[in-house]
Design a protein around this motif. Structure first.
Motif, PDB file in Angstrom:
ATOM      1  N   GLN A 287      -9.746   6.150  -2.700  1.00 48.13           N
ATOM      2  CA  GLN A 287     -10.168   7.228  -1.796  1.00 48.13           C
ATOM      3  C   GLN A 287     -10.517   6.684  -0.417  1.00 48.13           C
ATOM      4  OE1 GLN A 287     -13.202   8.675  -4.374  1.00 48.13           O
ATOM      5  NE2 GLN A 287     -11.861  10.131  -5.433  1.00 48.13           N
ATOM      6  N   GLY A 288     -11.101   5.479  -0.386  1.00 45.14           N
ATOM      7  CA  GLY A 288     -11.414   4.859   0.892  1.00 45.14           C
ATOM      8  C   GLY A 288     -10.161   4.503   1.672  1.00 45.14           C
ATOM      9  N   ILE A 289      -9.136   4.012   0.981  1.00 45.14           N
ATOM     10  CA  ILE A 289      -7.862   3.700   1.632  1.00 45.14           C
ATOM     11  C   ILE A 289      -7.220   4.974   2.179  1.00 45.14           C
ATOM     12  CG2 ILE A 289      -5.502   2.887   1.203  1.00 45.14           C
ATOM     13  CD1 ILE A 289      -6.747   0.905  -0.834  1.00 45.14           C
ATOM     14  N   LYS A 290      -7.270   6.038   1.388  1.00 52.04           N
ATOM     15  CA  LYS A 290      -6.714   7.314   1.837  1.00 52.04           C
ATOM     16  C   LYS A 290      -7.414   7.787   3.104  1.00 52.04           C
ATOM     17  CE  LYS A 290      -4.706  11.442   1.638  1.00 52.04           C
ATOM     18  NZ  LYS A 290      -3.316  11.658   2.099  1.00 52.04           N
ATOM     19  N   ARG A 291      -8.741   7.720   3.143  1.00 51.30           N
ATOM     20  CA  ARG A 291      -9.481   8.169   4.334  1.00 51.30           C
ATOM     21  C   ARG A 291      -9.145   7.313   5.554  1.00 51.30           C
ATOM     22  NH1 ARG A 291     -13.643   8.922   0.436  1.00 51.30           N
ATOM     23  NH2 ARG A 291     -14.461   6.843   0.877  1.00 51.30           N
ATOM     24  N   LEU A 292      -8.940   6.015   5.328  1.00 53.09           N
ATOM     25  CA  LEU A 292      -8.624   5.116   6.438  1.00 53.09           C
ATOM     26  C   LEU A 292      -7.259   5.432   7.031  1.00 53.09           C
ATOM     27  CD1 LEU A 292      -9.212   2.561   8.144  1.00 53.09           C
ATOM     28  CD2 LEU A 292      -8.176   1.227   6.302  1.00 53.09           C
ATOM     29  N   PHE A 293      -6.264   5.619   6.166  1.00 52.30           N
ATOM     30  CA  PHE A 293      -4.902   5.822   6.633  1.00 52.30           C
ATOM     31  C   PHE A 293      -4.634   7.266   7.047  1.00 52.30           C
ATOM     32  CE2 PHE A 293      -4.266   1.698   4.886  1.00 52.30           C
ATOM     33  CZ  PHE A 293      -3.115   1.192   5.472  1.00 52.30           C
ATOM     34  N   ASP A 294      -5.339   8.216   6.453  1.00 49.37           N
ATOM     35  CA  ASP A 294      -5.060   9.630   6.704  1.00 49.37           C
ATOM     36  C   ASP A 294      -6.370  10.397   6.857  1.00 49.37           C
ATOM     37  OD1 ASP A 294      -3.806  12.114   6.868  1.00 49.37           O
ATOM     38  OD2 ASP A 294      -3.552  12.316   4.695  1.00 49.37           O
TER      39      ASP A 294
ATOM     40  N   LEU B 138       0.823  -1.203   0.000  1.00 48.50           N
ATOM     41  CA  LEU B 138       0.000   0.000   0.000  1.00 48.50           C
ATOM     42  C   LEU B 138       0.861   1.258   0.000  1.00 48.50           C
ATOM     43  CD1 LEU B 138      -2.849  -0.951   2.486  1.00 48.50           C
ATOM     44  CD2 LEU B 138      -3.074  -0.564   0.029  1.00 48.50           C
ATOM     45  N   PHE B 139       2.037   1.183   0.634  1.00 49.25           N
ATOM     46  CA  PHE B 139       2.895   2.357   0.744  1.00 49.25           C
ATOM     47  C   PHE B 139       3.823   2.509  -0.457  1.00 49.25           C
ATOM     48  CE2 PHE B 139       1.895   0.921   5.062  1.00 49.25           C
ATOM     49  CZ  PHE B 139       1.262   2.060   5.545  1.00 49.25           C
ATOM     50  N   ILE B 140       4.115   1.404  -1.139  1.00 50.02           N
ATOM     51  CA  ILE B 140       4.978   1.468  -2.313  1.00 50.02           C
ATOM     52  C   ILE B 140       4.177   2.089  -3.459  1.00 50.02           C
ATOM     53  CG2 ILE B 140       6.367   0.149  -3.951  1.00 50.02           C
ATOM     54  CD1 ILE B 140       6.596  -2.035  -1.781  1.00 50.02           C
ATOM     55  N   GLY B 141       4.635   3.210  -3.948  1.00 49.76           N
ATOM     56  CA  GLY B 141       3.920   3.909  -5.012  1.00 49.76           C
ATOM     57  C   GLY B 141       2.854   4.871  -4.528  1.00 49.76           C
ATOM     58  N   ALA B 142       2.682   5.015  -3.219  1.00 48.98           N
ATOM     59  CA  ALA B 142       1.636   5.891  -2.678  1.00 48.98           C
ATOM     60  C   ALA B 142       2.096   7.340  -2.552  1.00 48.98           C
ATOM     61  CB  ALA B 142       1.163   5.385  -1.320  1.00 48.98           C
ATOM     62  N   GLU B 143       3.342   7.616  -2.837  1.00 49.95           N
ATOM     63  CA  GLU B 143       3.873   8.985  -2.870  1.00 49.95           C
ATOM     64  C   GLU B 143       3.679   9.740  -1.561  1.00 49.95           C
ATOM     65  OE1 GLU B 143       3.274  11.113  -6.612  1.00 49.95           O
ATOM     66  OE2 GLU B 143       2.445   9.263  -7.473  1.00 49.95           O
ATOM     67  N   GLY B 144       3.814   9.034  -0.453  1.00 45.80           N
ATOM     68  CA  GLY B 144       3.739   9.680   0.850  1.00 45.80           C
ATOM     69  C   GLY B 144       2.359  10.111   1.264  1.00 45.80           C
ATOM     70  N   THR B 145       1.319   9.641   0.602  1.00 37.87           N
ATOM     71  CA  THR B 145      -0.050  10.049   0.937  1.00 37.87           C
ATOM     72  C   THR B 145      -0.692   9.147   1.990  1.00 37.87           C
ATOM     73  OG1 THR B 145      -1.002   8.718  -0.862  1.00 37.87           O
ATOM     74  CG2 THR B 145      -0.404  10.999  -1.369  1.00 37.87           C
ATOM     75  N   LEU B 146      -0.055   8.021   2.316  1.00 36.38           N
ATOM     76  CA  LEU B 146      -0.621   7.091   3.304  1.00 36.38           C
ATOM     77  C   LEU B 146       0.264   6.940   4.531  1.00 36.38           C
ATOM     78  CD1 LEU B 146      -1.855   4.194   0.959  1.00 36.38           C
ATOM     79  CD2 LEU B 146      -3.120   6.194   1.753  1.00 36.38           C
TER      80      LEU B 146
END
Length: 471
Positions: free
Chosen positions: A453-460, A196-204
Protein backbone atom coordinates in the motif's frame (compact mmCIF):
# COMPACT_ATOMS: atom_id res chain seq x y z
CA UNK A 1 -17.04 18.47 -18.22
CA UNK A 2 -17.00 14.98 -19.66
CA UNK A 3 -17.45 16.34 -23.19
CA UNK A 4 -14.55 18.70 -22.69
CA UNK A 5 -12.36 15.87 -21.37
CA UNK A 6 -13.20 13.62 -24.32
CA UNK A 7 -12.47 16.49 -26.70
CA UNK A 8 -9.01 16.86 -25.18
CA UNK A 9 -8.44 13.10 -25.49
CA UNK A 10 -9.35 13.37 -29.18
CA UNK A 11 -6.88 16.20 -29.54
CA UNK A 12 -4.13 13.92 -28.26
CA UNK A 13 -4.77 10.72 -30.23
CA UNK A 14 -7.05 11.80 -33.07
CA UNK A 15 -10.83 11.53 -33.30
CA UNK A 16 -10.69 8.19 -35.08
CA UNK A 17 -8.95 6.61 -32.12
CA UNK A 18 -11.39 7.62 -29.39
CA UNK A 19 -14.45 5.43 -28.83
CA UNK A 20 -17.45 6.59 -26.82
CA UNK A 21 -20.58 4.81 -28.05
CA UNK A 22 -21.79 1.71 -26.18
CA UNK A 23 -21.47 -0.47 -29.26
CA UNK A 24 -17.92 0.72 -29.93
CA UNK A 25 -16.70 0.41 -26.34
CA UNK A 26 -18.34 -2.98 -25.64
CA UNK A 27 -15.24 -5.11 -26.52
CA UNK A 28 -13.20 -3.06 -24.04
CA UNK A 29 -15.52 -3.08 -21.03
CA UNK A 30 -16.24 -6.81 -20.75
CA UNK A 31 -13.89 -9.75 -20.34
CA UNK A 32 -13.90 -12.62 -22.83
CA UNK A 33 -15.43 -15.04 -20.32
CA UNK A 34 -18.40 -12.76 -19.69
CA UNK A 35 -17.81 -12.60 -15.95
CA UNK A 36 -16.72 -8.97 -15.61
CA UNK A 37 -18.44 -5.99 -17.17
CA UNK A 38 -18.00 -2.27 -16.58
CA UNK A 39 -18.42 1.03 -18.38
CA UNK A 40 -16.04 3.64 -19.76
CA UNK A 41 -16.11 7.37 -20.24
CA UNK A 42 -14.19 6.62 -23.44
CA UNK A 43 -11.62 4.26 -24.93
CA UNK A 44 -8.41 5.84 -26.26
CA UNK A 45 -5.93 4.12 -28.58
CA UNK A 46 -2.63 6.02 -28.51
CA UNK A 47 0.01 5.52 -31.19
CA UNK A 48 3.17 5.98 -29.13
CA UNK A 49 4.63 6.64 -25.71
CA UNK A 50 4.34 10.42 -26.06
CA UNK A 51 0.58 10.12 -26.57
CA UNK A 52 0.29 7.78 -23.56
CA UNK A 53 2.18 10.31 -21.43
CA UNK A 54 -0.09 13.13 -22.61
CA UNK A 55 -3.20 11.10 -21.75
CA UNK A 56 -1.87 10.24 -18.29
CA UNK A 57 -1.11 13.91 -17.62
CA UNK A 58 -4.64 14.79 -18.68
CA UNK A 59 -6.12 12.11 -16.41
CA UNK A 60 -4.02 13.33 -13.49
CA UNK A 61 -5.16 16.91 -14.09
CA UNK A 62 -8.83 15.92 -14.16
CA UNK A 63 -8.59 13.08 -11.59
CA UNK A 64 -9.97 10.66 -14.18
CA UNK A 65 -9.34 6.94 -13.46
CA UNK A 66 -7.26 5.23 -16.11
CA UNK A 67 -7.48 1.50 -16.93
CA UNK A 68 -4.69 0.15 -19.16
CA UNK A 69 -5.66 -2.73 -21.43
CA UNK A 70 -3.69 -5.02 -23.70
CA UNK A 71 -5.38 -7.88 -25.54
CA UNK A 72 -8.09 -8.22 -22.86
CA UNK A 73 -7.34 -11.93 -22.50
CA UNK A 74 -7.01 -11.96 -18.71
CA UNK A 75 -9.19 -14.05 -16.41
CA UNK A 76 -9.13 -11.93 -13.23
CA UNK A 77 -10.88 -8.78 -14.43
CA UNK A 78 -7.67 -6.79 -14.14
CA UNK A 79 -8.20 -4.83 -17.37
CA UNK A 80 -11.93 -4.10 -16.98
CA UNK A 81 -13.19 -0.73 -15.66
CA UNK A 82 -15.78 -0.52 -12.91
CA UNK A 83 -19.42 0.23 -13.62
CA UNK A 84 -19.32 3.96 -12.90
CA UNK A 85 -18.47 4.96 -16.47
CA UNK A 86 -15.92 7.48 -15.18
CA UNK A 87 -12.72 5.80 -16.42
CA UNK A 88 -10.64 6.17 -19.54
CA UNK A 89 -9.68 2.78 -20.96
CA UNK A 90 -6.22 2.96 -22.49
CA UNK A 91 -5.88 0.38 -25.27
CA UNK A 92 -2.32 -0.06 -26.59
CA UNK A 93 -3.19 -2.06 -29.72
CA UNK A 94 -1.74 0.56 -32.09
CA UNK A 95 1.61 0.47 -30.29
CA UNK A 96 2.91 -2.64 -32.04
CA UNK A 97 6.37 -1.83 -33.35
CA UNK A 98 9.40 -4.09 -33.08
CA UNK A 99 11.83 -1.34 -32.14
CA UNK A 100 15.11 -3.24 -32.25
CA UNK A 101 16.55 -6.74 -32.25
CA UNK A 102 20.15 -7.22 -31.12
CA UNK A 103 21.38 -10.72 -32.03
CA UNK A 104 24.67 -10.28 -30.19
CA UNK A 105 22.95 -9.20 -26.97
CA UNK A 106 20.14 -11.71 -27.53
CA UNK A 107 17.63 -8.95 -26.83
CA UNK A 108 14.55 -7.57 -28.54
CA UNK A 109 12.93 -4.22 -27.77
CA UNK A 110 9.23 -3.90 -28.56
CA UNK A 111 6.18 -1.74 -28.02
CA UNK A 112 3.90 -2.96 -25.27
CA UNK A 113 1.04 -3.46 -27.74
CA UNK A 114 2.86 -6.14 -29.76
CA UNK A 115 1.13 -9.47 -29.47
CA UNK A 116 3.11 -12.32 -28.02
CA UNK A 117 2.93 -14.11 -31.39
CA UNK A 118 4.45 -11.07 -33.15
CA UNK A 119 7.40 -11.11 -30.78
CA UNK A 120 7.82 -14.85 -31.25
CA UNK A 121 7.85 -14.41 -35.05
CA UNK A 122 10.36 -11.56 -34.92
CA UNK A 123 12.68 -13.71 -32.83
CA UNK A 124 12.24 -16.69 -35.14
CA UNK A 125 13.10 -14.59 -38.19
CA UNK A 126 16.41 -13.75 -36.49
CA UNK A 127 17.01 -17.45 -35.70
CA UNK A 128 16.27 -16.85 -32.05
CA UNK A 129 13.63 -17.96 -29.57
CA UNK A 130 11.35 -15.93 -27.34
CA UNK A 131 10.12 -18.78 -25.15
CA UNK A 132 6.93 -17.40 -23.58
CA UNK A 133 4.03 -19.49 -24.90
CA UNK A 134 0.33 -19.18 -24.04
CA UNK A 135 -2.91 -20.39 -25.55
CA UNK A 136 -3.87 -16.75 -26.22
CA UNK A 137 -0.53 -15.78 -27.77
CA UNK A 138 -2.18 -14.56 -30.99
CA UNK A 139 -4.11 -11.85 -29.12
CA UNK A 140 -2.48 -11.26 -25.72
CA UNK A 141 -0.04 -8.36 -25.68
CA UNK A 142 3.43 -8.03 -24.23
CA UNK A 143 2.46 -5.17 -21.93
CA UNK A 144 -0.29 -7.28 -20.40
CA UNK A 145 2.01 -10.30 -20.16
CA UNK A 146 4.48 -8.20 -18.19
CA UNK A 147 1.85 -6.47 -16.08
CA UNK A 148 0.53 -9.85 -14.92
CA UNK A 149 3.92 -11.61 -14.84
CA UNK A 150 2.53 -14.25 -17.20
CA UNK A 151 3.78 -17.81 -16.94
CA UNK A 152 2.79 -20.15 -19.74
CA UNK A 153 4.01 -23.59 -20.72
CA UNK A 154 7.77 -22.98 -20.84
CA UNK A 155 8.28 -21.68 -17.29
CA UNK A 156 9.97 -24.91 -16.33
CA UNK A 157 12.99 -24.12 -18.49
CA UNK A 158 12.88 -20.37 -19.06
CA UNK A 159 10.97 -18.93 -16.11
CA UNK A 160 7.95 -16.55 -16.05
CA UNK A 161 7.87 -13.16 -17.70
CA UNK A 162 9.77 -11.63 -14.79
CA UNK A 163 12.79 -13.72 -15.80
CA UNK A 164 12.49 -12.68 -19.45
CA UNK A 165 12.43 -8.88 -19.01
CA UNK A 166 15.71 -6.99 -19.29
CA UNK A 167 14.30 -3.48 -19.26
CA UNK A 168 11.11 -1.44 -19.35
CA UNK A 169 9.75 1.87 -20.51
CA UNK A 170 6.96 3.09 -18.21
CA UNK A 171 4.72 6.14 -18.06
CA UNK A 172 4.28 7.10 -14.41
CA UNK A 173 1.13 8.47 -12.79
CA UNK A 174 2.08 12.13 -13.43
CA UNK A 175 2.90 11.53 -17.10
CA UNK A 176 6.65 11.29 -16.57
CA UNK A 177 8.35 8.66 -18.73
CA UNK A 178 10.89 6.35 -17.12
CA UNK A 179 13.08 4.85 -19.82
CA UNK A 180 14.86 1.77 -18.56
CA UNK A 181 15.19 -0.11 -21.86
CA UNK A 182 18.65 -1.49 -21.23
CA UNK A 183 19.66 -4.84 -22.77
CA UNK A 184 22.03 -5.53 -19.88
CA UNK A 185 22.28 -8.93 -18.20
CA UNK A 186 24.08 -7.38 -15.23
CA UNK A 187 23.23 -3.99 -13.70
CA UNK A 188 23.85 -3.56 -9.99
CA UNK A 189 23.07 0.15 -9.65
CA UNK A 190 20.59 0.32 -6.82
CA UNK A 191 16.95 -0.65 -6.71
CA UNK A 192 15.74 -2.81 -9.62
CA UNK A 193 12.73 -0.63 -10.40
CA UNK A 194 11.54 -2.76 -13.31
CA UNK A 195 10.47 -5.50 -10.91
CA UNK A 196 7.96 -3.18 -9.24
CA UNK A 197 6.03 -2.86 -12.50
CA UNK A 198 6.21 -6.54 -13.47
CA UNK A 199 3.11 -8.14 -12.00
CA UNK A 200 1.67 -4.82 -10.77
CA UNK A 201 -1.25 -4.99 -13.23
CA UNK A 202 -0.97 -1.36 -14.27
CA UNK A 203 -1.50 -0.01 -10.75
CA UNK A 204 1.94 1.68 -10.52
CA UNK A 205 2.58 2.79 -14.10
CA UNK A 206 1.72 2.14 -17.74
CA UNK A 207 4.21 -0.14 -19.49
CA UNK A 208 4.77 1.17 -23.02
CA UNK A 209 7.88 -0.72 -24.10
CA UNK A 210 10.09 -3.61 -23.08
CA UNK A 211 13.46 -5.13 -23.79
CA UNK A 212 13.19 -8.91 -23.61
CA UNK A 213 15.60 -11.84 -23.50
CA UNK A 214 16.09 -14.04 -26.52
CA UNK A 215 17.58 -17.53 -26.62
CA UNK A 216 19.18 -19.82 -29.21
CA UNK A 217 16.55 -21.45 -31.40
CA UNK A 218 15.97 -25.18 -30.74
CA UNK A 219 17.30 -27.51 -33.45
CA UNK A 220 15.67 -30.70 -32.19
CA UNK A 221 12.57 -31.43 -30.18
CA UNK A 222 10.42 -34.25 -28.93
CA UNK A 223 6.78 -34.14 -27.83
CA UNK A 224 4.89 -36.95 -26.11
CA UNK A 225 1.64 -37.64 -24.28
CA UNK A 226 1.35 -40.29 -21.57
CA UNK A 227 -1.71 -41.87 -19.99
CA UNK A 228 -1.24 -42.25 -16.23
CA UNK A 229 -3.16 -43.86 -13.37
CA UNK A 230 -2.67 -40.98 -10.94
CA UNK A 231 -0.73 -37.81 -10.23
CA UNK A 232 1.92 -39.67 -8.24
CA UNK A 233 2.80 -41.44 -11.49
CA UNK A 234 3.00 -38.07 -13.24
CA UNK A 235 5.50 -36.85 -10.65
CA UNK A 236 7.53 -40.05 -11.06
CA UNK A 237 7.70 -39.73 -14.86
CA UNK A 238 8.61 -36.06 -14.55
CA UNK A 239 11.44 -36.90 -12.13
CA UNK A 240 12.79 -39.56 -14.51
CA UNK A 241 12.71 -37.15 -17.43
CA UNK A 242 14.58 -34.51 -15.46
CA UNK A 243 17.19 -37.06 -14.39
CA UNK A 244 17.71 -38.28 -17.95
CA UNK A 245 17.40 -35.02 -19.88
CA UNK A 246 18.02 -32.24 -17.37
CA UNK A 247 17.10 -28.73 -18.51
CA UNK A 248 16.18 -30.02 -21.94
CA UNK A 249 12.78 -30.82 -20.41
CA UNK A 250 11.00 -27.65 -21.49
CA UNK A 251 7.39 -28.48 -20.69
CA UNK A 252 5.52 -30.88 -18.41
CA UNK A 253 1.75 -30.33 -18.45
CA UNK A 254 -0.96 -32.37 -16.74
CA UNK A 255 -4.55 -32.80 -17.91
CA UNK A 256 -7.30 -34.72 -16.19
CA UNK A 257 -9.49 -37.05 -18.24
CA UNK A 258 -12.39 -34.73 -17.47
CA UNK A 259 -10.42 -31.84 -18.97
CA UNK A 260 -9.44 -33.79 -22.07
CA UNK A 261 -13.05 -34.90 -22.55
CA UNK A 262 -14.21 -31.27 -22.41
CA UNK A 263 -11.74 -30.31 -25.14
CA UNK A 264 -12.78 -33.19 -27.37
CA UNK A 265 -16.45 -32.34 -26.88
CA UNK A 266 -16.27 -28.60 -27.54
CA UNK A 267 -13.25 -27.82 -29.73
CA UNK A 268 -13.38 -28.69 -33.44
CA UNK A 269 -10.60 -30.71 -35.10
CA UNK A 270 -9.39 -32.34 -31.90
CA UNK A 271 -8.99 -36.11 -31.62
CA UNK A 272 -8.21 -38.46 -28.77
CA UNK A 273 -4.53 -39.31 -29.26
CA UNK A 274 -4.46 -42.54 -27.25
CA UNK A 275 -6.73 -45.58 -27.25
CA UNK A 276 -6.20 -45.97 -23.53
CA UNK A 277 -8.33 -43.76 -21.32
CA UNK A 278 -6.78 -42.88 -17.99
CA UNK A 279 -7.51 -40.53 -15.09
CA UNK A 280 -4.53 -38.33 -15.98
CA UNK A 281 -2.35 -37.38 -18.93
CA UNK A 282 1.11 -35.85 -19.03
CA UNK A 283 2.19 -33.76 -22.02
CA UNK A 284 5.95 -33.33 -22.22
CA UNK A 285 8.24 -31.51 -24.59
CA UNK A 286 12.02 -31.68 -24.70
CA UNK A 287 14.22 -29.42 -26.79
CA UNK A 288 17.89 -28.98 -27.62
CA UNK A 289 19.88 -26.36 -29.46
CA UNK A 290 21.81 -29.18 -31.14
CA UNK A 291 20.39 -30.95 -34.17
CA UNK A 292 20.60 -34.48 -32.87
CA UNK A 293 18.64 -37.73 -32.92
CA UNK A 294 19.90 -38.49 -29.42
CA UNK A 295 17.20 -36.32 -27.85
CA UNK A 296 14.36 -38.36 -29.34
CA UNK A 297 16.13 -41.58 -28.39
CA UNK A 298 16.52 -40.47 -24.77
CA UNK A 299 12.87 -39.43 -24.59
CA UNK A 300 11.70 -42.72 -26.04
CA UNK A 301 13.94 -44.73 -23.72
CA UNK A 302 12.67 -42.93 -20.62
CA UNK A 303 9.03 -43.37 -21.61
CA UNK A 304 9.60 -47.03 -22.51
CA UNK A 305 10.88 -47.63 -18.99
CA UNK A 306 7.75 -46.04 -17.52
CA UNK A 307 5.55 -48.27 -19.68
CA UNK A 308 7.47 -51.44 -18.87
CA UNK A 309 7.21 -51.05 -15.09
CA UNK A 310 3.57 -49.91 -15.19
CA UNK A 311 4.14 -46.32 -14.13
CA UNK A 312 2.46 -45.24 -17.39
CA UNK A 313 -0.46 -47.04 -19.01
CA UNK A 314 0.13 -45.79 -22.56
CA UNK A 315 2.14 -43.22 -24.48
CA UNK A 316 2.42 -41.61 -27.89
CA UNK A 317 5.42 -39.74 -29.27
CA UNK A 318 4.84 -37.18 -32.03
CA UNK A 319 6.64 -38.22 -35.22
CA UNK A 320 6.05 -34.96 -37.09
CA UNK A 321 5.45 -31.31 -36.51
CA UNK A 322 1.77 -31.81 -37.35
CA UNK A 323 1.41 -34.53 -34.73
CA UNK A 324 3.13 -32.37 -32.13
CA UNK A 325 0.81 -29.48 -33.01
CA UNK A 326 -2.23 -31.75 -32.58
CA UNK A 327 -1.08 -32.69 -29.08
CA UNK A 328 -0.46 -29.06 -28.21
CA UNK A 329 -3.88 -28.07 -29.50
CA UNK A 330 -5.41 -30.25 -26.80
CA UNK A 331 -3.53 -28.29 -24.16
CA UNK A 332 -4.04 -24.82 -25.61
CA UNK A 333 -7.78 -25.34 -26.12
CA UNK A 334 -8.73 -25.89 -22.49
CA UNK A 335 -9.96 -22.32 -21.85
CA UNK A 336 -12.21 -22.39 -24.90
CA UNK A 337 -13.55 -25.83 -23.99
CA UNK A 338 -14.26 -24.91 -20.38
CA UNK A 339 -16.04 -21.70 -21.33
CA UNK A 340 -18.36 -23.72 -23.56
CA UNK A 341 -18.99 -26.33 -20.85
CA UNK A 342 -20.90 -24.23 -18.33
CA UNK A 343 -20.34 -21.67 -15.58
CA UNK A 344 -16.60 -21.59 -14.94
CA UNK A 345 -14.87 -20.91 -11.63
CA UNK A 346 -11.15 -20.99 -12.36
CA UNK A 347 -8.18 -21.11 -10.02
CA UNK A 348 -4.50 -20.30 -10.44
CA UNK A 349 -2.95 -21.93 -7.42
CA UNK A 350 0.58 -23.24 -7.06
CA UNK A 351 1.85 -25.61 -4.39
CA UNK A 352 5.18 -27.36 -3.83
CA UNK A 353 5.46 -29.97 -6.58
CA UNK A 354 5.38 -32.86 -4.11
CA UNK A 355 2.04 -31.58 -2.79
CA UNK A 356 0.21 -31.58 -6.14
CA UNK A 357 -1.56 -34.96 -5.71
CA UNK A 358 -2.78 -34.12 -2.22
CA UNK A 359 -3.91 -30.64 -3.26
CA UNK A 360 -5.96 -31.88 -6.21
CA UNK A 361 -7.58 -34.66 -4.17
CA UNK A 362 -8.46 -32.43 -1.21
CA UNK A 363 -9.64 -29.49 -3.31
CA UNK A 364 -11.78 -31.70 -5.53
CA UNK A 365 -13.46 -33.28 -2.50
CA UNK A 366 -14.07 -29.88 -0.93
CA UNK A 367 -15.69 -28.51 -4.10
CA UNK A 368 -17.90 -31.56 -4.54
CA UNK A 369 -19.03 -31.25 -0.93
CA UNK A 370 -20.11 -27.65 -1.59
CA UNK A 371 -21.68 -28.33 -4.98
CA UNK A 372 -22.47 -31.96 -5.83
CA UNK A 373 -23.49 -30.76 -9.31
CA UNK A 374 -19.99 -29.40 -10.00
CA UNK A 375 -17.63 -31.00 -12.48
CA UNK A 376 -13.98 -30.52 -11.56
CA UNK A 377 -11.34 -30.50 -14.29
CA UNK A 378 -7.65 -29.90 -13.84
CA UNK A 379 -4.83 -28.72 -16.04
CA UNK A 380 -1.50 -27.28 -15.10
CA UNK A 381 2.23 -26.95 -15.17
CA UNK A 382 3.43 -29.85 -13.06
CA UNK A 383 7.04 -28.76 -13.41
CA UNK A 384 6.47 -25.59 -11.40
CA UNK A 385 3.57 -26.68 -9.19
CA UNK A 386 0.99 -24.42 -10.88
CA UNK A 387 -2.31 -26.33 -11.00
CA UNK A 388 -5.45 -24.78 -12.52
CA UNK A 389 -8.31 -26.49 -10.74
CA UNK A 390 -11.37 -25.48 -12.77
CA UNK A 391 -14.88 -25.90 -11.40
CA UNK A 392 -17.63 -26.12 -14.03
CA UNK A 393 -21.22 -25.67 -12.91
CA UNK A 394 -24.30 -26.38 -15.04
CA UNK A 395 -25.09 -23.68 -17.61
CA UNK A 396 -28.67 -23.61 -16.30
CA UNK A 397 -27.44 -21.79 -13.20
CA UNK A 398 -27.15 -18.57 -15.22
CA UNK A 399 -30.92 -18.39 -15.57
CA UNK A 400 -32.03 -20.32 -12.49
CA UNK A 401 -32.31 -17.28 -10.26
CA UNK A 402 -29.84 -18.73 -7.74
CA UNK A 403 -27.16 -16.11 -6.99
CA UNK A 404 -23.77 -17.09 -8.38
CA UNK A 405 -21.59 -14.89 -6.17
CA UNK A 406 -22.10 -16.90 -2.94
CA UNK A 407 -21.25 -20.11 -4.80
CA UNK A 408 -18.10 -18.58 -6.27
CA UNK A 409 -17.01 -17.23 -2.89
CA UNK A 410 -17.52 -20.57 -1.15
CA UNK A 411 -15.68 -22.54 -3.84
CA UNK A 412 -12.82 -20.04 -4.00
CA UNK A 413 -12.38 -20.02 -0.23
CA UNK A 414 -12.21 -23.82 -0.08
CA UNK A 415 -9.68 -24.17 -2.90
CA UNK A 416 -7.47 -21.26 -1.90
CA UNK A 417 -7.41 -22.23 1.77
CA UNK A 418 -6.18 -25.72 0.90
CA UNK A 419 -3.45 -24.28 -1.33
CA UNK A 420 -2.26 -22.03 1.49
CA UNK A 421 -2.35 -24.89 4.02
CA UNK A 422 -0.01 -26.86 1.75
CA UNK A 423 2.49 -24.02 1.47
CA UNK A 424 1.11 -22.69 -1.82
CA UNK A 425 -0.13 -19.43 -3.28
CA UNK A 426 -3.49 -18.08 -4.40
CA UNK A 427 -2.14 -16.79 -7.74
CA UNK A 428 0.76 -18.21 -9.72
CA UNK A 429 0.50 -16.55 -13.14
CA UNK A 430 -2.90 -14.92 -13.74
CA UNK A 431 -2.58 -12.06 -11.28
CA UNK A 432 -5.01 -10.64 -8.71
CA UNK A 433 -7.18 -8.23 -10.69
CA UNK A 434 -10.53 -7.92 -8.98
CA UNK A 435 -11.30 -11.63 -8.73
CA UNK A 436 -9.20 -12.52 -5.67
CA UNK A 437 -8.43 -9.04 -4.33
CA UNK A 438 -10.44 -9.85 -1.22
CA UNK A 439 -8.27 -12.85 -0.37
CA UNK A 440 -4.95 -11.05 -0.84
CA UNK A 441 -4.75 -9.46 2.61
CA UNK A 442 -5.23 -12.78 4.39
CA UNK A 443 -2.55 -14.39 2.24
CA UNK A 444 0.03 -11.61 2.46
CA UNK A 445 -0.43 -10.51 6.06
CA UNK A 446 -0.30 -6.98 7.49
CA UNK A 447 3.42 -6.32 6.98
CA UNK A 448 3.44 -7.17 3.27
CA UNK A 449 0.13 -5.43 2.66
CA UNK A 450 1.41 -2.31 4.38
CA UNK A 451 4.50 -2.25 2.18
CA UNK A 452 2.43 -2.77 -0.97
CA UNK A 453 0.00 0.00 0.00
CA UNK A 454 2.91 2.33 0.70
CA UNK A 455 4.40 1.63 -2.73
CA UNK A 456 1.03 2.29 -4.34
CA UNK A 457 0.70 5.65 -2.55
CA UNK A 458 4.23 6.62 -3.59
CA UNK A 459 3.79 5.80 -7.26
CA UNK A 460 0.13 6.78 -7.62
CA UNK A 461 -0.78 9.36 -4.95
CA UNK A 462 -4.01 10.33 -6.74
CA UNK A 463 -5.11 6.71 -7.06
CA UNK A 464 -5.95 7.02 -10.77
CA UNK A 465 -4.01 4.02 -12.13
CA UNK A 466 -6.26 0.97 -12.54
CA UNK A 467 -8.18 1.63 -9.32
CA UNK A 468 -9.80 -1.31 -7.57
CA UNK A 469 -7.30 -3.84 -8.86
CA UNK A 470 -4.82 -5.77 -6.67
CA UNK A 471 -5.34 -3.48 -3.65
Amino acid sequence: MNDDFVARVRAVVGSGHVLTGPGDTEPYVADWRGRYRGAALCVARPADTAEVAALVRLCAERRVPLVPQGGNTGVCGGAIPDGSGSALVLCLTRMNRIRNLDRHSDAITVDAGCTLAEVQRAAEEADRLFPMSLGSEGTCQIGGNIATNAGGTAVLRYGPMRDLVLGLEVVLADGTVWSGLRPLRKDNTGYALKHLFIGAEGTLGIITGATLKLFPAPRSAGTALLALPDLDAALEVFARLRSALGDRVTTAEILSESQLAAVLAHVPDTVRPLETRAPWYLLVEVTDTLATDALADMLEETLAGALEDGTAADAVIARSGAQAAALWKLRHSVSEANRKSGVVIGHDTAVPISQIPGFVARATAAVEAIRPDARVVAVGHIGDGNVHLVVILPEALRTSGEPLDPIIRAVNAAVLDISIELGGTISAEHGIGQSIRGQLAAFKGPVEMGLMQGIKRLFDPLGILNPGKVL
